[in-house]
Design a protein around this motif. Structure first.
Motif, mmCIF file in Angstrom:
data_model
loop_
_atom_site.group_PDB
_atom_site.id
_atom_site.type_symbol
_atom_site.label_atom_id
_atom_site.label_comp_id
_atom_site.label_asym_id
_atom_site.label_seq_id
_atom_site.Cartn_x
_atom_site.Cartn_y
_atom_site.Cartn_z
ATOM 1 N N PRO B 249 38.836 119.661 -20.936
ATOM 2 C CA PRO B 249 37.655 118.788 -20.903
ATOM 3 C C PRO B 249 37.704 117.716 -21.990
ATOM 4 O O PRO B 249 38.244 117.939 -23.062
ATOM 5 C CB PRO B 249 36.502 119.761 -21.154
ATOM 6 C CG PRO B 249 37.118 120.982 -21.756
ATOM 7 C CD PRO B 249 38.505 121.055 -21.233
ATOM 8 N N ARG B 250 37.111 116.562 -21.692
ATOM 9 C CA ARG B 250 37.130 115.425 -22.622
ATOM 10 C C ARG B 250 36.034 115.530 -23.677
ATOM 11 O O ARG B 250 35.886 114.635 -24.506
ATOM 12 C CB ARG B 250 36.928 114.125 -21.824
ATOM 13 C CG ARG B 250 38.110 113.740 -20.971
ATOM 14 C CD ARG B 250 37.711 112.716 -19.925
ATOM 15 N NE ARG B 250 36.711 113.275 -19.011
ATOM 16 C CZ ARG B 250 36.199 112.635 -17.958
ATOM 17 N NH1 ARG B 250 36.580 111.406 -17.697
ATOM 18 N NH2 ARG B 250 35.315 113.224 -17.178
ATOM 19 N N LEU B 252 35.256 118.368 -25.690
ATOM 20 C CA LEU B 252 35.345 119.545 -26.560
ATOM 21 C C LEU B 252 34.692 119.298 -27.913
ATOM 22 O O LEU B 252 34.355 120.254 -28.624
ATOM 23 C CB LEU B 252 36.808 119.931 -26.798
ATOM 24 C CG LEU B 252 37.414 121.028 -25.931
ATOM 25 C CD1 LEU B 252 38.785 121.402 -26.474
ATOM 26 C CD2 LEU B 252 36.519 122.265 -25.875
ATOM 27 N N ALA B 253 34.507 118.014 -28.288
ATOM 28 C CA ALA B 253 33.863 117.705 -29.571
ATOM 29 C C ALA B 253 32.477 118.330 -29.656
ATOM 30 O O ALA B 253 31.974 118.603 -30.740
ATOM 31 C CB ALA B 253 33.772 116.196 -29.775
ATOM 32 N N VAL B 255 31.790 121.257 -29.094
ATOM 33 C CA VAL B 255 31.906 122.594 -29.693
ATOM 34 C C VAL B 255 31.449 122.541 -31.152
ATOM 35 O O VAL B 255 30.749 123.430 -31.623
ATOM 36 C CB VAL B 255 33.343 123.147 -29.566
ATOM 37 C CG1 VAL B 255 33.523 124.422 -30.382
ATOM 38 C CG2 VAL B 255 33.678 123.407 -28.098
ATOM 39 N N VAL B 256 31.819 121.459 -31.837
ATOM 40 C CA VAL B 256 31.384 121.312 -33.226
ATOM 41 C C VAL B 256 29.931 120.837 -33.288
ATOM 42 O O VAL B 256 29.085 121.498 -33.888
ATOM 43 C CB VAL B 256 32.280 120.330 -34.003
ATOM 44 C CG1 VAL B 256 31.761 120.162 -35.428
ATOM 45 C CG2 VAL B 256 33.718 120.808 -34.013
#
Lengths: 327, 327
Positions: B249-250, B252-253, B255-256
Motif C-alpha cells: 500500500p502507498r 503505510l505512513a 502506521v506512524v
C-alpha cells in the motif's frame, strides 16, 4: 528579535523560498509569562509533515505564521514563579530568536547535569523517541539483534546506544564512511547503505527493526526479520519529500507468515514516561558515556538550510542551530 | 482408496494439470494406528503457499507427494485406544479418500453437538483463526467498528459473527450480491467490492481491519483506520497467485501518524486456546444461531476445482468436498 515564518508550503524538497525571516512583535511579559532568548533552535524531520498543512497527530503550520518547535534558551525576564532571569529552559518557541511564553509550558534545565542543548537531542524528544520505541513498542530483549536505519541521526544514534546498553546486538546504517565509523565507535555493526545493500548486511537475520527511513530499508528489514519479529515504525525520512505517495514494500506477506508486528507510535502519547526516561538516560549523558553528538549551524537565517539538510543526511547526531550566545 | 498428489508447482492460478489422481497404497493399520475413510476434504487458501515448495511456517508440499490438509471422516478399523469403528474424526489426511494414521493425531468428533463437517470450518481451523485474530491479535472491544474483507469466506464469515456477538459494529465486503445479502442476514453492513470502492464504504472510519485479502482492501483500510487502530493480518488471498511480488500500500505512513498496529498470526501458534474457542463458539454452532454455511462439491476428482474456486470466490462460507457418504 527575529523569527521565521512559513512563506509557502514546500513542494518536494523544502527550499529557502518556502521560508521568510522577519522581525517579531515585541511586548513585555504579562502575569505568569516569561521572556526567553533562544540559544539553540531544533530542526526535526517530523516538521516536514506539519508544513503540508494536513493535520495528523499535530496541527499543520499555517502559511504566514511562525514555525513552532523545540528550542532551548535562557530566561530574560520572568513573571512566572519558579523561573528567574538566567535560567536555562526548553520551550516550543521554535524558529525564532526568542519570545514570550506561558511559564507553565517551559521545562527548566540544570546545566550542571548535562549541556542544555541535549534537551533537544539525547535528553529531549529524539532520545525519548528512541527509548519509547525500543521499550514500549519494540519490547526489545537482551540478546536480540536490532537493525536501526538512519542510525547516525538524532533518534537513530540514541536508539543504537540505548539498545547496546540493553544487551542487544545492534546493526546500524548511515550514509557516509564517517558516520559508519562513528556508529562503530558506539558499538554497532554498521554499514553505508549507499555502498552495501541492506539485504546483504542483514543476511544473518534480525529480531527487531527500528525504522526511521521507510522505503527500501523497510523492505530489506521485512526480508531479514525472524519469526515474531517487530517493526518499530518511527518514521520514514526517505519519503517525507515525496510529491506522490510511493508504493509500500513488496513483501508485506511476511507480516503473516513470520507473525510480525509492525507498530507506529508518536512520542507525545508517552509523556507520562518522560521522567523515567530522563532518570535512566540522563546520568549516561551527564557522565559522557552516552555520545550526544550534535551538528550545529550558526544563525537564525540558517535554520531553513539546517532543516533541508536533514533530508540529505547533513547531520551526524542531532541537528541544531545556534541563534545566540550561551550567556 | 484414491489420493491426489501435486503433479507440478502451480504458476499463477492453480490448474487441473498441477494435480494428479492416483490409487493409494493400501495396508492394514499397525499398533496405535487407525484406518479412516474420509467423508469431507478441506480446501483452504493457505495451501496455495505450500504448493510453492517454500517453507514458511509450515513445510511446502513435495511434487509427486500427497497433499496433506484437513479432513473429516469415520473410523473403519482402529488399533488405537479410545477410537472405534464408526467414530467421526478430524484428521490431517488431506486430499484423499482415506488412509492410515497414528490415532493420536486424530480428534474425535461428537456428531450430536454439531455436524462433523463444521470441524473443518466454523468449529475448526477457519473459525479458530477468526476467534484468535479478533481476541488475541486485534483485541477488539465492544462498540468498536471492524471491517472484515473476504467476509463471506470461511474465516471471514466466522469473524463477522464472532465480532457481532462481541458487540462490534461490523462492515464486511464480498464479491457478489448474494454474498452481500447473506452478510446482511448475519448482522453486518456489507458491500460488494466489485461495485463499491472500499474507500467509500469505509468513509465513516474503522477501528480494526481483519485482513483476509491484502492489496487494495488493505490500502483502503489504512486510510479508514482511526488513531490506535489495528490490522489483524490474517491473509491476502488476492495475492496468493501472483507470479511476481506486488508493491504494498502507498499509505503505510499512516502506521506512524495514526499509531497503528499491524500484526500477523498463524493459528497453529495458538492451539493452547483451542479448547476455549470450542467452549465459546461450539454451543452457537450447535444451536444453529451461528451460521456455519458451507459450499460443498462432490467427489475427490473435484478437489482441485474446489481449491481453484477459492481464488474466484466460488464459495460462500466454508468450501468443502464430499468424498464419501456419511455412513
Amino acid at each position: 528579535m527575529r523569527e521565521i515564518v512559513l512563506a509557502a508550503r514546500p513542494q518536494g524538497e523544502p527550499k529557502e523560498t518556502d521560508f521568510e525571516l522577519r522581525d517579531a512583535d515585541e511586548r513585555e511579559p504579562g502575569d505568569g509569562e516569561v521572556l526567553v532568548r533562544n540559544v539553540f533552535v531544533s530542526v526535526d524531520p517530523y516538521m516536514r509533515g506539519r508544513m503540508t498543512g494536513i493535520r495528523t497527530y499535530v496541527d499543520g503550520y499555517d502559511v504566514g505564521a511562525p514555525i513552532g518547535g523545540g528550542a532551548v534558551g535562557r530566561v530574560v525576564a520572568s513573571r512566572h514563579d519558579g523561573l528567574s532571569e538566567g535560567d536555562w529552559v526548553s520551550s516550543m518557541l521554535g524558529w525564532r530568536e526568542g519570545g514570550i511564553v506561558d511559564g507553565g509550558t517551559l521545562r527548566k534545565l540544570d546545566p550542571k547535569l548535562a549541556p542544555p542543548s541535549t534537551a533537544l537531542g539525547a535528553l529531549g524528544m529524539p532520545g525519548f523517541t528512541a527509548w519509547v520505541g525500543l521499550q514500549e513498542i519494540g519490547q526489545v530483549k537482551e540478546g536480540e539483534t536490532i537493525y536501526v536505519s538512519g542510525a547516525a541521526g538524532a533518534v537513530g544514534s540514541a536508539a543504537v546506544q540505548i539498545a547496546k546498553r540493553k544487551g542487544l546486538r545492534v546493526i546500524g546504517s548511515a550514509g557516509s564512511p564517517e558516520k559508519v565509523e562513528w556508529l562503530r565507535s558506539l558499538g554497532a555493526e554498521a554499514f553505508d547503505y549507499r555502498e552495501t545493500p541492506a539485504r546483504e548486511a542483514l543476511a544473518d537475520g534480525i529480531d527487531v527493526y527500528f525504522d526511521n527511513v521507510g522505503g527500501e530499508q523497510l523492505e530489506a528489514a521485512l526480508n531479514a526479520l525472524r519469526e515474531f519479529g517487530r517493526v518499530i515504525a518511527c518514521g520514514s525520512i526517505s519519503r517525507y519529500n515525496d510529491e506522490k505517495p510511493q508504493p509500500g514494500p513488496r513483501n508485506l506477506a511476511f507480516v503473516v507468515t513470520k507473525r510480525l508486528r509492525m507498530q507506529g507510535f508518536i512520542v507525545t502519547d508517552h509523556v507520562a514516561r518522560f521522567g523515567d526516561f530522563v532518570r535512566e538516560v540522563g546520568p549516561w549523558v551527564g557522565d559522557g558515556t552516552f555520545d550526544a553528538r550534535e551538528t550545529v549551524l550558526e544563525g537564525l537565517e540558517n535554520v531553513p538550510a539546517a532543516f533541508a539538510g536533514l533530508f540529505h543526511g547533513d547531520n551526524t547526531g542531532k541537528m541544531l542551530v545556534r541563534v545566540g550566545p550561551d550567556d
